[in-house]
Design a protein around this motif. Structure first.
Motif, short mmCIF file in Angstrom:
data_model
loop_
_atom_site.label_atom_id
_atom_site.label_comp_id
_atom_site.label_asym_id
_atom_site.label_seq_id
_atom_site.Cartn_x
_atom_site.Cartn_y
_atom_site.Cartn_z
N UNK A 256 0.78 -1.30 -0.08
CA UNK A 256 -0.10 -0.03 0.17
C UNK A 256 0.85 1.22 0.06
N UNK A 257 2.08 1.27 0.82
CA UNK A 257 2.96 2.62 0.80
C UNK A 257 3.52 2.68 -0.63
N UNK A 258 3.84 1.57 -1.19
CA UNK A 258 4.62 1.75 -2.51
C UNK A 258 3.59 2.27 -3.46
N UNK A 259 2.40 1.68 -3.45
CA UNK A 259 1.29 2.52 -4.30
C UNK A 259 1.22 3.74 -4.22
N UNK A 260 0.87 4.15 -2.98
CA UNK A 260 0.69 5.60 -2.62
C UNK A 260 1.96 6.26 -3.19
N UNK A 261 3.23 5.90 -2.79
CA UNK A 261 4.25 6.58 -3.41
C UNK A 261 4.18 6.74 -4.86
N UNK A 262 3.80 5.87 -5.60
CA UNK A 262 3.63 5.78 -7.16
C UNK A 262 2.86 6.92 -7.29
N UNK A 263 1.52 7.19 -6.78
CA UNK A 263 0.38 8.05 -6.95
C UNK A 263 0.82 9.50 -6.76
N UNK A 264 1.98 9.65 -5.57
CA UNK A 264 2.23 10.85 -5.24
C UNK A 264 3.23 11.16 -6.30
N UNK A 265 4.26 10.44 -7.04
CA UNK A 265 4.91 11.03 -7.92
C UNK A 265 4.22 11.32 -9.23
#
Length: 375
Positions: free
Chosen positions: A132-141
């Motif tokens: 979940x944290x990795x997915x959120x980081x991708x969306x933030x990027x």
């Protein structure tokens, strides 16, 4: 019309699962996703791939998740819970990041997550949170506004998870030949994991021999065995056993393996065994191959009558349990006093994972989840 149930502050539920191939051409890419960065030999990938090819290259888990989605949406609608349900996977389509992107674009800002893993462990809980944290980081990027996400607590001892498994064991006992039924043993099966991962599962204060992972399974097994005795009038001996081990031989994993257990029970004169896959939410590949294919073949070689009981799957009681978990967490977030529903001796699990809970075995390895073998 049913009364409207309050899920605020949440505005969506995400069903988060492992994923699986849905055709022969997808098997190798799927396994490469699962094992990326872990240096798994190609020979091992080929071996695990054959399990899928036995079933036409299709994992049953995606269809089972579709059935659970339908059950959740039906239950929510019938009980006045206005909460849309989405679905994302860690290792195959629909991918988690794509689903979260869709949810953000739909305006979802407070999301609850139901993981298809009921127990504490790195691969069954913390890794879902890391994904979940990795997915959120991708969306933030990508410059998207990030939602706040909360994962629902472990539900291994919720009545809506336990009671369907009790029914499954009782049905399986009834399917055995009458002359072996009363003497049948119960083998409660779950995914084997490395001893080191089990020992550090759960909060730090629960670390030790087997950690929370083993204690939680033992509590559920005891609950089911007690309920079966009450229903049938027979006190069936039982044991917690493991399956789907695939690590290096020199690394200790939880034992005994189900096939070894069947050999031991047969040698001891046990007339029959019911295999109850309590560690799995649905009848996915480990259940179909490791129990229905491999373990059942071993029992056939021994001449030992066996039956395999059903997993919870999309049972309406499990859907109702998810509704209960949603309302419980929503009430807590609103500052209300809530009484979590839990059976057994361990009580309800924490809502927020404490520091040191289920640490990774190495710096963020891409270990497999509770829905798939450690290939």
């Amino acid at each position: 019309m049913p009364d409207v149930l309050d899920a605020s502050p949440y505005d969506a539920l995400l069903l988060l699962s492992f994923g699986g191939p849905e055709g022969p051409d997808e098997v190798v890419p799927f396994l490469e996703n699962v094992t990326r960065g872990r240096g798994i030999p190609k020979e091992r990938l080929k071996e695990v791939g054959q399990h899928y090819f036995l079933f036409g290259g299709v994992s049953p888990i995606n269809d089972q998740n579709r059935a659970l989605l339908d059950a959740l949406r039906k239950d929510f609608a019938e009980h006045g819970l206005d909460l849309p349900v989405y679905w994302g996977n860690r290792n195959w389509a629909p991918y988690l990041t794509d689903t979260l992107r869709e949810m953000v674009r739909d305006g979802r800002r407070r999301i609850l997550v139901l993981a298809t893993s009921a127990y504490a462990s790195y691969s069954g809980c913390r890794q879902y949170r890391e994904n979940l944290a990795d997915a959120l980081a991708a969306l933030e990027a990508e410059g998207l506004e990030l939602p706040k996400i909360d994962k629902l607590r472990h539900y291994f001892n919720h009545p809506g998870f336990v009671e369907p498994m009790v029914d499954g064991v009782v049905r399986s006992l009834a399917e055995l030949p009458e002359e072996v039924r009363e003497g049948a043993h119960l083998a409660f099966c779950t995914h084997s994991i490395p001893n080191s991962a089990a020992d550090t599962s759960g909060p730090v204060e629960e670390h030790g021999d087997g950690g929370a992972y083993v204690r939680q399974h033992l509590d559920v097994a005891r609950l089911i065995a007690d309920a079966v005795r009450e229903r049938t009038g027979v006190d069936h001996p039982w044991q917690l056993v493991y399956q789907s081990r695939s690590g290096a031989p020199h690394i200790p994993w939880l034992e005994p393996d189900i096939c070894d257990h069947l050999e031991e029970r047969h040698a001891a004169g046990v007339p029959a065994v019911v295999m109850a896959p309590i560690g799995f939410v649905s009848d996915h590949m480990e259940v179909l191959y490791d129990l229905d294919t491999e373990a059942t073949a071993k029992a056939g070689e021994l001449g030992l009558p066996v039956r395999r009981s059903a997993t919870v799957g999309a049972d309406p009681r499990f859907a109702a349990a998810v509704r209960d978990l949603v309302l419980e967490r929503a009430g807590a977030e609103r500052g209300q006093e809530v009484t979590p529903c839990a059976l057994g001796t361990l009580g309800a699990s924490h809502n927020l994972c404490p520091v040191g809970c289920c640490p990774a075995r190495a710096p963020r390895p891409a270990a497999a989840g509770a829905d798939s073998p450690y290939v």
